[in-house]
Design a protein around this motif. Structure first.
Motif, PDB file in Angstrom:
ATOM      1  N   GLY A  61       2.653   1.456  19.410  1.00 16.94           N
ATOM      2  CA  GLY A  61       1.281   1.970  19.365  1.00 16.94           C
ATOM      3  C   GLY A  61       0.662   1.855  17.985  1.00 16.94           C
ATOM      4  N   ALA A  62      -0.650   1.742  17.974  1.00 13.04           N
ATOM      5  CA  ALA A  62      -1.386   1.584  16.726  1.00 13.04           C
ATOM      6  C   ALA A  62      -0.988   2.651  15.712  1.00 13.04           C
ATOM      7  CB  ALA A  62      -2.877   1.691  17.009  1.00 13.04           C
ATOM      8  N   LEU A  88       6.516  -4.312  16.404  1.00 14.78           N
ATOM      9  CA  LEU A  88       6.291  -3.530  15.188  1.00 14.78           C
ATOM     10  C   LEU A  88       4.966  -3.963  14.588  1.00 14.78           C
ATOM     11  CD1 LEU A  88       7.122  -1.711  12.813  1.00 14.78           C
ATOM     12  CD2 LEU A  88       8.390  -3.654  11.864  1.00 14.78           C
ATOM     13  N   SER A  89       4.061  -3.009  14.381  1.00 11.71           N
ATOM     14  CA  SER A  89       2.806  -3.382  13.710  1.00 11.71           C
ATOM     15  C   SER A  89       2.786  -2.751  12.323  1.00 11.71           C
ATOM     16  CB  SER A  89       1.596  -2.963  14.547  1.00 11.71           C
ATOM     17  OG  SER A  89       1.472  -1.565  14.563  1.00 11.71           O
ATOM     18  N   CYS A  90       2.120  -3.424  11.402  1.00  7.24           N
ATOM     19  CA  CYS A  90       2.186  -2.985  10.000  1.00  7.24           C
ATOM     20  C   CYS A  90       0.926  -2.263   9.541  1.00  7.24           C
ATOM     21  CB  CYS A  90       2.450  -4.177   9.088  1.00  7.24           C
ATOM     22  SG  CYS A  90       1.214  -5.490   9.198  1.00  7.24           S
ATOM     23  N   ILE A  91      -0.167  -2.401  10.281  1.00 11.95           N
ATOM     24  CA  ILE A  91      -1.417  -1.855   9.764  1.00 11.95           C
ATOM     25  C   ILE A  91      -1.305  -0.326   9.668  1.00 11.95           C
ATOM     26  CG2 ILE A  91      -2.684  -1.602  11.944  1.00 11.95           C
ATOM     27  CD1 ILE A  91      -5.036  -3.025  10.374  1.00 11.95           C
ATOM     28  N   GLY A 118      -1.363  -5.463  14.314  1.00 11.27           N
ATOM     29  CA  GLY A 118      -1.856  -4.296  15.044  1.00 11.27           C
ATOM     30  C   GLY A 118      -3.320  -4.042  14.767  1.00 11.27           C
ATOM     31  N   ASP A 119      -3.885  -3.093  15.471  1.00  9.67           N
ATOM     32  CA  ASP A 119      -5.292  -2.705  15.291  1.00  9.67           C
ATOM     33  C   ASP A 119      -5.328  -1.208  15.110  1.00  9.67           C
ATOM     34  OD1 ASP A 119      -6.624  -5.245  15.842  1.00  9.67           O
ATOM     35  OD2 ASP A 119      -5.796  -5.011  17.863  1.00  9.67           O
ATOM     36  N   LEU A 130       0.654  -3.538   4.031  1.00  7.20           N
ATOM     37  CA  LEU A 130       0.804  -4.923   4.507  1.00  7.20           C
ATOM     38  C   LEU A 130      -0.408  -5.228   5.373  1.00  7.20           C
ATOM     39  CD1 LEU A 130       4.561  -4.436   5.489  1.00  7.20           C
ATOM     40  CD2 LEU A 130       3.752  -5.683   3.478  1.00  7.20           C
ATOM     41  N   ARG A 131      -1.240  -6.149   4.940  1.00  7.40           N
ATOM     42  CA  ARG A 131      -2.548  -6.340   5.585  1.00  7.40           C
ATOM     43  C   ARG A 131      -2.531  -7.315   6.757  1.00  7.40           C
ATOM     44  NH1 ARG A 131      -6.597  -4.088   2.255  1.00  7.40           N
ATOM     45  NH2 ARG A 131      -5.552  -2.223   1.510  1.00  7.40           N
ATOM     46  N   HIS A 132      -1.641  -8.302   6.677  1.00  2.00           N
ATOM     47  CA  HIS A 132      -1.610  -9.335   7.719  1.00  2.00           C
ATOM     48  C   HIS A 132      -0.199  -9.416   8.289  1.00  2.00           C
ATOM     49  CE1 HIS A 132      -5.535 -10.558   6.350  1.00  2.00           C
ATOM     50  NE2 HIS A 132      -5.079 -10.692   5.129  1.00  2.00           N
ATOM     51  N   ALA A 133      -0.111  -9.943   9.509  1.00  2.00           N
ATOM     52  CA  ALA A 133       1.225 -10.072  10.110  1.00  2.00           C
ATOM     53  C   ALA A 133       2.120 -10.959   9.244  1.00  2.00           C
ATOM     54  CB  ALA A 133       1.104 -10.631  11.522  1.00  2.00           C
TER      55      ALA A 133
END
Ligand code: FAD
Length: 298
Positions: A61-62, A88-91, A118-119, A130-133
């Motif tokens: 989840g975001a 895994l999302s980093c945003i 992620g969003d 970390l801004r980008h995948a």
């Protein structure tokens, strides 16, 4: 432009059974919210396991909102004997948080990750470290070397925030240069968008497997909402036919099964190395599409 009926008959002539051996099939779930949901997911996974999937994956989840539930579902799948990968999302996350998470996953025997930007939900503040995948992929490699097989996302119909199609392709190349092993696409209903995207990726020096993401159609209004948000195009002829069917759920499912099976057949005939199903935690449609394609046991 071919009319739908012609497209259908052309596609039915694709010799599907000749292209399904050695395919990498995978199924995506979201983390269940309750014990009952977890129990249902176990039966869904057991049904889909008969298709000998390469792995199951569980979304994240975001902003880390499902961190524990994603891990719980992945460990449940692994305990049942299935290969499973967390997304895994980093945003919104710090380097330290992500490093701790990776360390924990590594200690629990997880070997594969679907790595995403992620969003953030609207109103959230702080984009994180970390801004980008591609930054996330580089960070995973820096922290854990070759321990994880890393999947990344890509977009045959172009990510909605991309400055251009070319830029978006270069974003994929950056992820590969950072250490991604394979890519899964956003879903789409136009086989040519995928086939052309793969050609362009190869021409840009991207050599990793690119697995098409497949969305079975269960509910048209939900699909239209998702597609609007993620930039997936529903072809006009399909939208109109679905709208004609109104609330007739069995007819929508039947048309959806024909259309998505034909799409998969075209992708496989065009050289797709596998299929990744967005199951929405339901086995029946993905299972029936596999059945029609001759993938795994019926
Ligand atoms: P990126 O690769 O970082 O790209 C995002 C945007 O930034 C693109 O427009 C790209 O062109 C641009 N970009 C990339 N690098 C640069 C750069 N250096 N400079 C300028 N622009 C750049 N979301 C979740 O929250 N949880 C999930 O579990 C999840 N699973 C997914 C699984 C799959 C297979 C797919 C296809 C998507 C998934 N998503 C998930 C959605 C995903 O997080 C969103 O699509 C998100 O908007 C982009 O993520 P990304 O990893 O592609 O980001």
């Amino acid at each position: 432009m071919a009319a739908p009926a012609e497209v259908g008959s052309e596609l039915r002539s694709v010799p599907v059974s000749t292209v399904t051996s050695g395919l990498q099939v995978s199924f995506e779930f979201f983390p269940p919210k309750s014990d009952e949901g977890a129990q249902r997911l176990r039966s869904t996974a057991a049904q889909l396991a008969r298709r000998s999937p390469h792995f199951f994956s569980v979304t994240y989840g975001a902003g880390g909102s499902t961190r524990e539930r994603t891990l719980g579902a992945v460990l449940d799948l692994i305990a049942a004997g299935y290969p499973a990968a967390p997304h895994l999302s980093c945003i919104g996350a710090s380097r330290a948080e992500t490093a701790a998470l990776l360390q924990g996953w590594r200690e629990r025997g997880i070997r594969r990750i679907v790595a995403l930007r992620g969003d953030l939900p609207s109103g959230s503040v702080g984009l994180g470290d970390l801004r980008h995948a591609s930054d996330l992929v580089a960070f995973i490699r820096e922290q854990t070397g070759d321990h994880f097989h890393i999947e990344v996302a890509c977009y045959p119909e172009v990510h909605p925030q991309a400055r251009s199609a070319r830029d978006d392709l270069l974003a994929l190349r950056r992820k590969v240069e950072a250490g991604a092993d394979s890519a899964i696409t956003q879903y789409f209903f136009n086989a040519d968008a995928y086939l052309r995207f793969v050609d362009e990726a190869r021409a840009a020096g991207i050599g990793i497997p690119i697995i098409p993401g497949i969305m079975p159609i269960a509910n048209f209004s939900q699909l239209a909402r998702f597609s609007e948000a993620c930039g997936a195009e529903i072809p006009r002829w399909l939208r109109l036919r679905m709208q004609d069917l109104g609330d007739d759920a069995p007819a929508i499912r039947a048309l959806g099964l024909d259309v998505v099976t034909d799409l998969c057949a075209r992708l496989l005939a065009g050289g797709a190395p596998g299929l990744h199903f967005y199951t929405m935690n339901q086995a029946v449609l993905s299972d029936e599409i596999c059945n029609r394609l001759g993938i795994g046991q019926a």
